[in-house]
Design an enzyme around this catalytic site. Structure first.
Site, short mmCIF file in Angstrom:
data_model
loop_
_atom_site.label_atom_id
_atom_site.label_comp_id
_atom_site.label_asym_id
_atom_site.label_seq_id
_atom_site.Cartn_x
_atom_site.Cartn_y
_atom_site.Cartn_z
CG ASP A 8 5.95 1.25 -4.24
OD1 ASP A 8 6.74 0.36 -3.86
OD2 ASP A 8 4.81 0.99 -4.66
NE ARG A 19 4.98 0.72 -0.41
CZ ARG A 19 4.24 1.60 -1.07
NH1 ARG A 19 4.62 2.85 -1.18
NH2 ARG A 19 3.11 1.22 -1.63
CG ASP A 24 0.35 0.61 -5.18
OD1 ASP A 24 1.39 -0.03 -4.92
OD2 ASP A 24 -0.69 0.07 -5.57
CB THR A 25 5.10 1.90 -8.50
OG1 THR A 25 5.88 1.07 -7.64
CG2 THR A 25 5.39 3.37 -8.23
CD GLU A 27 4.13 -5.21 -6.23
OE1 GLU A 27 5.17 -5.77 -5.83
OE2 GLU A 27 3.67 -4.19 -5.70
NE ARG A 82 7.90 -1.96 3.18
CZ ARG A 82 7.08 -2.22 2.18
NH1 ARG A 82 7.56 -2.46 0.98
NH2 ARG A 82 5.77 -2.21 2.36
#
Length: 144
Positions: A8, A19, A24-25, A27, A82
């Site tokens: 992501d 970002r 949300d992916t 980790e 970001r």
């Protein structure tokens, strides 16, 4: 040109990090979020890291070396500096949406950036129902 840092987050040829808003992916590296995700989902670190590598590889194949167009919502930067953006490929592919649609991310809506929240929720529901990507074989709703 862009490259994938993880599932992501992208890095532009300018050196800026992006970002992806709304997604949300898992980790792909050991960090504090990995620890939190393990506690919340009751999954072990190795399982989440494996899913994270899969999500990173999907995003990498999607964007690596390609020109991207950024679109912003109300907030332009996160607390880490970001860029927060909706990302599009030159062919019109909506990168944020494609990652969710193919089952490599779950929805993460953080106000005030909510422009596509409903769209992302629909895409996630469809990915879950189809068993796409990381949802394949998932038996619970807390993927990570």
């Amino acid at each position: 040109m862009s490259s994938a840092i993880d599932g992501d987050t992208l890095k532009l040829s300018t050196g800026e990090y992006v970002r992806l808003i709304g997604v949300d992916t898992p980790e792909s590296r050991y960090n504090n979020k990995l620890v939190r995700d393990c506690k919340r989902s009751r999954r072990d670190k190795d399982a989440i890291l494996k899913m994270g590598r899969e999500a990173s590889n999907f995003t990498r194949k999607l964007v690596e070396g390609k020109r991207v167009k950024l679109a912003f919502d109300l907030q332009k930067h996160d607390k880490y500096g970001r860029l927060l953006a909706y990302v599009y490929l030159e062919d019109g592919t909506f990168v944020n949406g494609k990652i969710v649609e193919e089952g490599y991310a779950k929805v993460m809506t953080i106000p005030p950036n909510v422009k596509y929240a409903k769209t992302f929720l629909l895409l996630e529901r469809e990915a879950r129902q189809k068993g796409s990507g990381l949802w394949q074989g998932a038996v619970d709703k807390s993927l990570f």
